[in-house]
Write a protein that holds these residues in place. Structure first.
Motif, PDB file in Angstrom:
ATOM      1  N   ARG A 151       4.927   1.111  -7.815  1.00  0.00           N
ATOM      2  CA  ARG A 151       5.770   1.325  -9.009  1.00  0.00           C
ATOM      3  C   ARG A 151       6.738   0.160  -9.198  1.00  0.00           C
ATOM      4  O   ARG A 151       6.976  -0.290 -10.327  1.00  0.00           O
ATOM      5  N   ALA A 152       7.311  -0.344  -8.100  1.00  0.00           N
ATOM      6  CA  ALA A 152       8.243  -1.463  -8.201  1.00  0.00           C
ATOM      7  C   ALA A 152       7.532  -2.703  -8.741  1.00  0.00           C
ATOM      8  O   ALA A 152       8.068  -3.417  -9.608  1.00  0.00           O
ATOM      9  N   ALA A 153       6.328  -2.962  -8.259  1.00  0.00           N
ATOM     10  CA  ALA A 153       5.575  -4.122  -8.725  1.00  0.00           C
ATOM     11  C   ALA A 153       5.184  -3.973 -10.189  1.00  0.00           C
ATOM     12  O   ALA A 153       5.166  -4.950 -10.952  1.00  0.00           O
ATOM     13  N   LEU A 161      -3.594  -2.126 -14.390  1.00  0.00           N
ATOM     14  CA  LEU A 161      -3.437  -1.764 -12.985  1.00  0.00           C
ATOM     15  C   LEU A 161      -4.823  -1.706 -12.355  1.00  0.00           C
ATOM     16  O   LEU A 161      -5.700  -0.986 -12.838  1.00  0.00           O
ATOM     17  N   ARG A 162      -5.023  -2.498 -11.309  1.00  0.00           N
ATOM     18  CA  ARG A 162      -6.329  -2.516 -10.655  1.00  0.00           C
ATOM     19  C   ARG A 162      -6.122  -2.767  -9.156  1.00  0.00           C
ATOM     20  O   ARG A 162      -5.045  -3.178  -8.722  1.00  0.00           O
ATOM     21  N   SER A 163      -7.177  -2.535  -8.386  1.00  0.00           N
ATOM     22  CA  SER A 163      -7.116  -2.846  -6.961  1.00  0.00           C
ATOM     23  C   SER A 163      -8.028  -4.020  -6.659  1.00  0.00           C
ATOM     24  O   SER A 163      -8.920  -4.367  -7.447  1.00  0.00           O
ATOM     25  N   SER A 164      -7.797  -4.625  -5.515  1.00  0.00           N
ATOM     26  CA  SER A 164      -8.651  -5.703  -5.035  1.00  0.00           C
ATOM     27  C   SER A 164      -9.205  -5.275  -3.687  1.00  0.00           C
ATOM     28  O   SER A 164      -8.490  -5.278  -2.677  1.00  0.00           O
ATOM     29  N   VAL A 165     -10.462  -4.876  -3.655  1.00  0.00           N
ATOM     30  CA  VAL A 165     -11.109  -4.460  -2.418  1.00  0.00           C
ATOM     31  C   VAL A 165     -11.697  -5.695  -1.738  1.00  0.00           C
ATOM     32  O   VAL A 165     -12.569  -6.367  -2.303  1.00  0.00           O
ATOM     33  N   GLY A 219       0.800  -1.211   0.000  1.00  0.00           N
ATOM     34  CA  GLY A 219       0.000   0.000   0.000  1.00  0.00           C
ATOM     35  C   GLY A 219       0.835   1.265   0.000  1.00  0.00           C
ATOM     36  O   GLY A 219       0.508   2.230   0.683  1.00  0.00           O
ATOM     37  N   ARG A 220       1.902   1.268  -0.769  1.00  0.00           N
ATOM     38  CA  ARG A 220       2.756   2.459  -0.894  1.00  0.00           C
ATOM     39  C   ARG A 220       3.045   2.716  -2.372  1.00  0.00           C
ATOM     40  O   ARG A 220       3.192   1.783  -3.161  1.00  0.00           O
ATOM     41  N   ASP A 257      -0.403   9.651  -0.951  1.00  0.00           N
ATOM     42  CA  ASP A 257       0.774   8.953  -1.484  1.00  0.00           C
ATOM     43  C   ASP A 257       0.505   8.660  -2.957  1.00  0.00           C
ATOM     44  O   ASP A 257      -0.086   7.644  -3.312  1.00  0.00           O
ATOM     45  N   MET A 258       0.941   9.557  -3.808  1.00  0.00           N
ATOM     46  CA  MET A 258       0.553   9.540  -5.215  1.00  0.00           C
ATOM     47  C   MET A 258       1.443   8.606  -6.037  1.00  0.00           C
ATOM     48  O   MET A 258       2.667   8.610  -5.902  1.00  0.00           O
ATOM     49  N   VAL A 259       0.818   7.844  -6.935  1.00  0.00           N
ATOM     50  CA  VAL A 259       1.534   6.935  -7.822  1.00  0.00           C
ATOM     51  C   VAL A 259       1.718   7.605  -9.178  1.00  0.00           C
ATOM     52  O   VAL A 259       0.754   8.071  -9.786  1.00  0.00           O
TER      53      VAL A 259
END
Length: 380
Positions: free
Chosen positions: A281-283, A319-323, A275-276, A303-305
């Motif tokens: 970016r590394a992933a 790029l997606r999130s998993s809620v 969550g950073r 904390d902006m990407v």
């Protein structure tokens, strides 16, 4: 022990709530960065459609730590904890669960009526629980708040019946406690959100409880290779035990190391469990063209990407999130619990140790230092 005035038995075996509040011992934070202490707090008796659950075990999740360190905006005084198992001890008017039912707490109960719920996406329910919910009071009379409406690091909770999921009796409580957050989130991220299939390659960045659950789910899905990534060498053995085929330190050589293990392409799926912005970016750099990055970790809103527009276009990555693991806890927690019951699901590797409620502040210190996977507070 919890304390309250005697309650009367209601028709059908339920219990009518007494007017007196329920007094329990709980882990309380009085402010951002404040020392965590065990305090006696007062919770209301179960009202209509509510239940009182005696907590048997509760996991210490990084989201709880984020409440304390200011990553997530919270209101104080705050009872911490949202990942737990227990037993129904009292049922308010209109309740349907029998007293004595073993349950797992659900910190995001769906309303089943909003647009997202009706289209089969209860994890995006419009009635999403706020980070902290006001309920009860401290012993010195201050309004009390509960983490994600639960405040599960306590001897008992009073919650809506929709916030508990029945499970079989006899499960190991230190493992059952993890079903409602770390395990459901990790398993759901792999199966529901990303749809990992046999033979696909996976990288998991961040090896806390959720990251290890992702590794375990990827192994059960037949992924290969499964690359575990963390800043701490001490996580190596945990990662291999959870299902990783390789362990890599997160450093300047990480992207090259991943490509060396994937015929120069990068992985099909990467899971960011920190969550950073920096680890997102590394992933992103670990996945192949056309691959997918699933962000599982919950970070700070400021904390902006930053990603290059040309990179986004040329790489064709997703790029997606998993809620909450894109899951329906009412359906999927019982399935996971059944796996625990029949031995097909072993979560022992996720439990780094158990401790008493009085020792809970120590678990937060260890979590802040990145030690272990999940520390579990037991109250038996």
């Amino acid at each position: 022990m919890t304390g309250r005035e005697p309650a009367a038995t209601a028709p059908g075996g339920g219990v009518e709530p007494a007017s007196a509040p329920i007094v329990v011992r709980a882990l309380v934070a009085r402010g951002t960065g404040a020392e965590l202490r065990i305090e006696r707090v007062r919770l209301p008796a179960p009202g209509p459609g509510e239940v009182r659950v005696t907590i048997r075990a509760a996991g210490v999740c990084h989201s709880d730590l984020s409440m304390v360190n200011g990553t997530i905006a919270a209101r104080f005084p705050l009872v911490l904890g949202h990942e737990a198992t227990g037993v129904v001890a009292e049922v308010g008017p209109g309740g349907r669960l029998p007293v004595g039912t073993p349950v797992v707490l659900n910190w995001a109960p769906a309303c089943r009526a909003c647009w997202w719920c009706r289209r089969g996406e209860p994890w995006l329910c419009a009635d999403t629980t706020a980070p902290t919910v006001p309920r009860g009071e401290t012993e010195d009379g201050l309004p009390l708040h509960l983490t994600l409406g639960l405040g599960a690091l306590a001897e008992a909770v009073v919650v809506p019946e929709s916030a508990v999921v029945p499970i079989p009796a006899g499960l190991p409580v230190e493992q059952a406690a993890l079903l409602g957050c770390a395990v459901l989130t990790g398993v759901g991220a792999v199966g529901n959100t990303a749809g990992v299939t046999a033979g696909q390659s996976v990288a998991v960045v961040g090896l806390g409880g959720v990251g290890l659950a992702v590794l375990s789910a990827a192994r059960r899905a037949g992924a290969s290779p499964i690359l575990a990534v963390d800043v701490a060498e001490a996580k190596r053995d945990l990662a291999i035990a959870a299902g990783a085929t390789d362990f890599l330190l997160s450093d300047d050589r990480l992207s090259k190391e991943v490509r060396a293990r994937t015929e120069g392409r990068g992985v099909d799926h990467a899971f960011e469990c920190v969550g950073r912005a920096a680890t997102i970016r590394a992933a992103w750099r670990l996945i192949r063209r056309g691959g997918a990055l699933t962000v599982v970790g919950m970070g700070a809103k400021d904390d902006m990407v930053s990603l290059g527009a040309l990179d986004i276009f040329h790489s064709a990555r997703t790029l997606r999130s998993s809620v909450y693991g894109s899951s329906d806890p009412d359906r999927e927690v019982p399935a996971l619990a059944a796996g625990l019951a029949d031995g097909t699901l072993d979560l022992g590797v996720l439990v780094s140790g158990t401790m008493s409620l009085d020792e809970a502040p120590v678990a937060f210190d260890r979590l802040a230092r990145g030690e272990g996977a999940r520390w579990v507070v037991t109250l038996d």
